[in-house]
Scaffold this motif. Sequence first.
Motif, PDB file in Angstrom:
ATOM      1  N   ASN A 381       0.735  -1.392  -0.022  1.00 24.10           N
ATOM      2  CA  ASN A 381       0.104  -0.013   0.008  1.00 24.10           C
ATOM      3  C   ASN A 381       0.955   1.223   0.122  1.00 24.10           C
ATOM      4  O   ASN A 381       0.338   2.168  -0.520  1.00 24.10           O
ATOM      5  N   ILE A 382       2.005   1.190   0.654  1.00 24.25           N
ATOM      6  CA  ILE A 382       2.737   2.445   0.583  1.00 24.25           C
ATOM      7  C   ILE A 382       3.780   2.753  -0.677  1.00 24.25           C
ATOM      8  O   ILE A 382       4.238   3.815  -0.517  1.00 24.25           O
ATOM      9  N   LYS A 383       3.572   1.767  -1.583  1.00 31.08           N
ATOM     10  CA  LYS A 383       4.683   1.687  -2.754  1.00 31.08           C
ATOM     11  C   LYS A 383       4.362   2.946  -3.532  1.00 31.08           C
ATOM     12  O   LYS A 383       3.260   3.371  -3.814  1.00 31.08           O
ATOM     13  N   GLY A 384       5.466   3.879  -3.625  1.00 40.47           N
ATOM     14  CA  GLY A 384       5.071   5.149  -4.699  1.00 40.47           C
ATOM     15  C   GLY A 384       4.611   6.323  -3.718  1.00 40.47           C
ATOM     16  O   GLY A 384       4.900   7.247  -4.231  1.00 40.47           O
ATOM     17  N   LYS A 385       4.338   6.052  -2.425  1.00 44.50           N
ATOM     18  CA  LYS A 385       4.029   7.093  -1.655  1.00 44.50           C
ATOM     19  C   LYS A 385       5.185   7.949  -1.062  1.00 44.50           C
ATOM     20  O   LYS A 385       6.307   7.059  -0.744  1.00 44.50           O
ATOM     21  N   PRO A 386       5.142   9.116  -0.633  1.00 43.62           N
ATOM     22  CA  PRO A 386       6.283   9.683  -0.134  1.00 43.62           C
ATOM     23  C   PRO A 386       6.681   9.139   0.984  1.00 43.62           C
ATOM     24  O   PRO A 386       7.866   9.357   1.485  1.00 43.62           O
ATOM     25  N   GLU A 387       5.895   8.551   2.033  1.00 40.28           N
ATOM     26  CA  GLU A 387       6.540   7.905   3.225  1.00 40.28           C
ATOM     27  C   GLU A 387       6.849   6.577   3.097  1.00 40.28           C
ATOM     28  O   GLU A 387       7.117   6.028   3.985  1.00 40.28           O
ATOM     29  N   GLN A 388       7.028   5.987   1.638  1.00 40.96           N
ATOM     30  CA  GLN A 388       7.332   4.738   1.460  1.00 40.96           C
ATOM     31  C   GLN A 388       8.597   4.382   2.116  1.00 40.96           C
ATOM     32  O   GLN A 388       8.913   3.415   3.225  1.00 40.96           O
ATOM     33  N   ASN A 389       9.666   5.284   1.955  1.00 44.75           N
ATOM     34  CA  ASN A 389      11.094   4.849   2.339  1.00 44.75           C
ATOM     35  C   ASN A 389      11.016   4.893   3.845  1.00 44.75           C
ATOM     36  O   ASN A 389      11.799   4.174   4.578  1.00 44.75           O
ATOM     37  N   MET A 390      10.545   5.938   4.583  1.00 49.59           N
ATOM     38  CA  MET A 390      10.418   5.954   5.991  1.00 49.59           C
ATOM     39  C   MET A 390       9.583   4.669   6.700  1.00 49.59           C
ATOM     40  O   MET A 390      10.320   4.108   7.391  1.00 49.59           O
ATOM     41  N   ILE A 391       8.560   4.554   5.895  1.00 50.61           N
ATOM     42  CA  ILE A 391       7.922   3.203   6.547  1.00 50.61           C
ATOM     43  C   ILE A 391       8.569   2.074   6.391  1.00 50.61           C
ATOM     44  O   ILE A 391       8.781   0.904   7.182  1.00 50.61           O
ATOM     45  N   ASP A 392       9.255   1.941   5.103  1.00 54.15           N
ATOM     46  CA  ASP A 392      10.206   0.830   4.976  1.00 54.15           C
ATOM     47  C   ASP A 392      11.163   0.549   5.995  1.00 54.15           C
ATOM     48  O   ASP A 392      11.687  -0.419   6.401  1.00 54.15           O
ATOM     49  N   THR A 393      11.807   1.640   6.113  1.00 53.15           N
ATOM     50  CA  THR A 393      12.936   1.669   7.113  1.00 53.15           C
ATOM     51  C   THR A 393      12.639   1.488   8.537  1.00 53.15           C
ATOM     52  O   THR A 393      13.361   0.535   9.020  1.00 53.15           O
ATOM     53  N   LEU A 394      11.502   1.942   8.849  1.00 52.51           N
ATOM     54  CA  LEU A 394      10.890   1.857  10.242  1.00 52.51           C
ATOM     55  C   LEU A 394      10.632   0.331  10.409  1.00 52.51           C
ATOM     56  O   LEU A 394      10.680  -0.243  11.481  1.00 52.51           O
ATOM     57  N   THR A 395      10.093  -0.455   9.087  1.00 52.21           N
ATOM     58  CA  THR A 395       9.708  -1.853   9.258  1.00 52.21           C
ATOM     59  C   THR A 395      10.859  -2.730   9.347  1.00 52.21           C
ATOM     60  O   THR A 395      10.961  -3.591  10.213  1.00 52.21           O
ATOM     61  N   LEU A 396      11.795  -2.212   8.731  1.00 52.13           N
ATOM     62  CA  LEU A 396      13.135  -3.292   8.634  1.00 52.13           C
ATOM     63  C   LEU A 396      13.671  -3.016  10.155  1.00 52.13           C
ATOM     64  O   LEU A 396      14.236  -3.804  10.427  1.00 52.13           O
ATOM     65  N   ARG A 397      13.718  -1.735  10.767  1.00 50.77           N
ATOM     66  CA  ARG A 397      14.239  -1.637  12.272  1.00 50.77           C
ATOM     67  C   ARG A 397      13.591  -2.779  13.319  1.00 50.77           C
ATOM     68  O   ARG A 397      13.830  -2.890  14.184  1.00 50.77           O
ATOM     69  N   CYS A 398      12.194  -3.027  12.771  1.00 55.16           N
ATOM     70  CA  CYS A 398      11.556  -4.073  13.772  1.00 55.16           C
ATOM     71  C   CYS A 398      11.986  -5.314  13.601  1.00 55.16           C
ATOM     72  O   CYS A 398      11.751  -6.217  14.568  1.00 55.16           O
ATOM     73  N   MET A 399      12.855  -5.553  12.587  1.00 55.72           N
ATOM     74  CA  MET A 399      13.125  -6.911  12.180  1.00 55.72           C
ATOM     75  C   MET A 399      14.435  -7.233  12.796  1.00 55.72           C
ATOM     76  O   MET A 399      15.060  -6.279  13.089  1.00 55.72           O
ATOM     77  N   SER A 400      14.720  -8.757  13.379  1.00 52.91           N
ATOM     78  CA  SER A 400      15.903  -8.914  13.845  1.00 52.91           C
ATOM     79  C   SER A 400      16.989  -8.791  12.674  1.00 52.91           C
ATOM     80  O   SER A 400      16.631  -8.868  11.426  1.00 52.91           O
ATOM     81  N   LYS A 401      18.116  -9.046  13.166  1.00 54.89           N
ATOM     82  CA  LYS A 401      19.097  -8.966  12.093  1.00 54.89           C
ATOM     83  C   LYS A 401      19.343 -10.444  11.547  1.00 54.89           C
ATOM     84  O   LYS A 401      19.437 -11.307  12.319  1.00 54.89           O
ATOM     85  N   ALA A 402      19.396 -10.396  10.217  1.00 53.02           N
ATOM     86  CA  ALA A 402      19.766 -11.976   9.826  1.00 53.02           C
ATOM     87  C   ALA A 402      21.580 -12.193  10.159  1.00 53.02           C
ATOM     88  O   ALA A 402      22.308 -11.224   9.829  1.00 53.02           O
ATOM     89  N   VAL A 403      21.557 -13.291  10.542  1.00 53.67           N
ATOM     90  CA  VAL A 403      23.080 -13.582  11.078  1.00 53.67           C
ATOM     91  C   VAL A 403      23.352 -14.856  10.409  1.00 53.67           C
ATOM     92  O   VAL A 403      22.465 -15.908  10.007  1.00 53.67           O
ATOM     93  N   TYR A 404      24.838 -15.483  10.598  1.00 53.44           N
ATOM     94  CA  TYR A 404      25.182 -16.729  10.179  1.00 53.44           C
ATOM     95  C   TYR A 404      25.289 -17.467  11.550  1.00 53.44           C
ATOM     96  O   TYR A 404      25.795 -16.787  12.606  1.00 53.44           O
ATOM     97  N   THR A 405      24.984 -18.765  11.502  1.00 50.65           N
ATOM     98  CA  THR A 405      25.103 -19.571  12.632  1.00 50.65           C
ATOM     99  C   THR A 405      25.042 -21.014  12.272  1.00 50.65           C
ATOM    100  O   THR A 405      24.351 -21.468  11.260  1.00 50.65           O
TER     101      THR A 405
END
Length: 572
Positions: A381-405
């Motif tokens: 829904n946010i694709k192409g909207k001015p807020e896309q990049n910000m919400i993308d970034t905030l969503t990514l920050r909710c995620m755990s970091k992918a790591v090797y194990t």
Amino acid sequence: KQKDFGFVLTRGPKMYTDIFISSKEMKKAEDGQKVVVKLTEWPERAQSPFGKIIEVLGNPGDIDVEMHAILYDYGLPYNFPKEIIESADEIERKILNEEIKKRRDFRNVLTFTIDPITAKDFDDAISFKEIGEDKFEIGIHIADVSHFVKENTIIDDEAYKRATSVYLVDRVVPMLPEILSNNLCSLRPNEEKYTFSAVFEMDNKGKIYSEWFGRTVIKSDNRFSYEEIQEVIETGKPYINKTISLAKQEYYISNSTFKAVLELNNIAKELRNKRLELGALSFDRVEVGFNLNEKNEPESIKLKESKESNKLVEEFMLLANKKVAGFINKKRPVKPFIYRVHDEPDIEKIKNLKNLVNTFGYKLETANKDLTKSLNNLLLNIKGKPEQNMIDTLTLRCMSKAVYTTNNIGHYGLAFESYSHFTSPIRRYPDVLTHRLLQQYLDGQKAFNKDALEDACVHSSYREQLATKAERDSIKYMQIKYMEDKIGSDFNGIISGVTDRGIYVEINENKCEGMISVKSIENDQYFYDQTKHQLEGYASGKVYKLGDPIEVTVKKADLVNRHLDFSIKINH
């Protein structure tokens, strides 16, 4: 700098004092130059510690100097030691018949690479062969780095230490010496190359009937750029026009290649849809790229989106990575292996995200079973909207970091039960280890030492995070360099962060981020409401909150501290 001594001022919050340098430890540093300094002692009565200059980088603001400074900030190497280069030069470069006999031969099967225009190393190729009505043999062929880089050699030790290539805006700091990364291991067209492959028999719906893993030899027929393949997909014609052609002239691709591209694209779409149905997250992030001039200065900013040609390659690489991990994961007794894992998101951060996106009128279901579906709807829904990049970034920050194990907990973001990194051994050390482990287990050799493997995982994850930070710093630096001659210009932006010190604003058209200091906002006093992430005016009640559109004027571009200052545009 005085006659007999000088002081080095250190940048940033890590060091609170300057460092005293005696004339004999000064090297040839001039006043105002950027240097790397080593702290040697701190005598009892001295106000400042003593140090010596290890390297003079040069004048601040010079792009080469600043890129070196970024690498030094994170302790990342720049050049290879002489003995590593010499050792790499001694590696056998001929493709030998006795080695070919040990491998599955794909030299006569249609094979090609698809990479960015600027790529120097090609570590993956795809082969395509029809084997029946709507049935195909598809090979994902990866440079066989482990054939050239043997365990316990100085090249291997150096690659382990680096663990990853570092991609700054204007340069690559490779994990392997150039003779390997751009030559021996690079799957260049019309050259025979050793590869390590995952080969699948599959139908046009992406259903897999058989899988095979092992060492191979290939000969790539073509090197394509993403742009070229994108044009073929979009036009449905085997024609590449001059403006995007790598050869700088128009040409037609062969019928068999044309058919392969369209078929692979259809299968990739099927694979992607299946992943999304199973709950994979679909980030279509806009990436910031730069058009640089001869001096490596940014002339313009380009925003890169992932298109079908990118996704075609991505899906087959994901498939190979997933299948290799699944193949090892099923082995009994259990074999130690390197997995790429991604834990579930932080639920508190998800709740905060929900509150934020609600203010934009978006919904987010936070119940675990609905979360990925709901996140994907949000990202769509946010694709192409001015807020896309910000919400993308905030969503990514909710995620755990992918790591090797070695401890396989699955990959949440991709919705895979097991996942590894197999497809980029030229630029990632874990992939080299994955190849070695896979070959050992295919040969029925004894299992690897799990503790040593876990150490390699921790080290590789850490180095990857450092490289990512350096890459971000180089982008930030180039953005500020680009804005240097835009002082006084006005831009439309979106509030991307709010703190008690001020408002962060991201410019819509080029994604450069700067700050409006709370002290510079005239007409009122403002206080920071932590719960609502907003600044509120005491007298006016005026609110500045995350996600609000805002017009700004560029006030200052500070290259030394990598900082952009904005002020709120005054409408006269």
